[in-house]
Structures are given as C-alpha cells and as structure tokens.
Design an enzyme around this catalytic site. Sequence first.
Site: not given
Length: 268
Positions: A155, A159
């Site tokens: 990610h 995140k």
Amino acid sequence: MRITIMGPAGKMGKLVVEEALKRRRDFMIVGGVVPPGRPYVRQDIGKATGNGFVGATLYDDLEFCIPISEGVIDFTTPEATMETVKKCVEYRRPLVIGTTGFDEKDIKRIEYAAKKIPILLAANTSKTVNLVYEMAELAAKTLGDDADIEIIDMHDRTKADSPSGTAKEIGQLIAAVKGKELSEIADYGRDTKRVEGNIGFHSVRAGDISSTHTIIFGMMGERLEITHRAYDWSTYAKGALDGMLFLKGKAPGLYTFKDVLNEKSEEK
C-alpha cells in the site's frame, strides 16, 4: 435511501460521496460527520469534498444527522467507528463498516452490536477481491499441507494498519481451511526460520503504491501466485454503496461482502 457518511473529507469518504451523487435514484446524502474543530463543520458537504452544493450538512457529532438517515457508511478509524457503532445501535440504523485495523475486543463489540442491527463488516468491498478470497480458499483446500503460504500486501505510505484488513481476511479463510485460528499460525514479518504449516505475512508501505495483495502457494518445483491490484479506489466506494442497499430491510446480523455478492447473483 437516506444515508450519513462518516469521514467524508477522507480519501474513501470523498469517493463514497462522489459515487452516491452519481446514484441519486438510490441515495440521498443527508449528512456527513467529521472530527471536531474542522473549518468546514456546519457547511455543505460539497465544501469539503469538491462536489459543489450537495444539500447536506457536515457535523462534528453523529447525533445531529443519524436520526434523519436510514443507514450509515463508515471508512474512518477504529476508534471513530466504534463510536459510530454505539450510535447506530442506539437509533437502530444499519451500518456499513469499511474501516480496518480493529483489535479482537473491537470485533467482539461489533459482533454484539450485530445482534441488534444489521452490520456489513467488509475489509474490502471490491468484487474482484472477493473472487480472490474464493480462489485462495480453493487453492488452500486443493494443495493442503503441500504448499508454504505467504501473503504480501502493498500500500501507499499513509496506510495505517499492517497487515491490511484484506490480508487478514485472506489469512483467516486459509486458516479455517486448515482447521486453525489465524492467531495460531500467523507469522508477521518473519525474522526466523519458516515454521512448518504457518502463514507468513509481509507488508510494504511506500510512496503511492496502489493497493496490491499477493498470495503465494510455494511448492517444491512450482508455485502458484494469486494477485489483485487496485488502480481506482472508487471500486470500493461503489461496493460500499451496494452493501448499504443490501442492508436495507435486513434482520440484525453480521454480514460479509460475500453475502452482498450472493444476493446480487441470485437476483440475476
């Protein structure tokens, strides 16, 4: 359906607003809730989301808009979502939860709340990710103990939780196939030799990497990899709205996105 959107100024919240506005036949946004002290409190929700005039007000307290809504969508933080859960139970409103990062205590509280209201708890509201769940479950059943299983989630740098909620859901499905609880066989960020039969989790957080999940079934002489990459987060917003419609009129209970997809499949 009259809906309240939690955190409409956030990355996912904005997308939910945008997609709901495209589906005016299905949805009317009656309010949004943001943290106290934000400069756009008491202003139109379009002010914070860049959607022009919407006709719904931003509040810093769910109490102001939940009484006039028929459902709530929440992609915020575990702490904020647990407050939403309490209010939804109080007013008997269905709730879609896309937030991730809950601990076991939070999950227990959500399960208890679902005895009183319908709740859709979905770490991932993408149709294709839910297909990945089925593929991973099938692979685990087919390969059994012949495969070493590793789950990699990637990610962007913002995140907050690691592993991702999606990675954990995949792990839980595979653990169930093995007849285990995930907590019994999960290795997070391994720094020792692989333990036979365990599931390895590895999280990458860097730059603006798009949401990517890979499940590796490693065997002697071959391996199977199942990978999902998301390039447009609006797919999750669309799924959350589908989930909201799914909950309308449902009995209290804890539902998954698989339930949403199964119902849509039956309608066809």
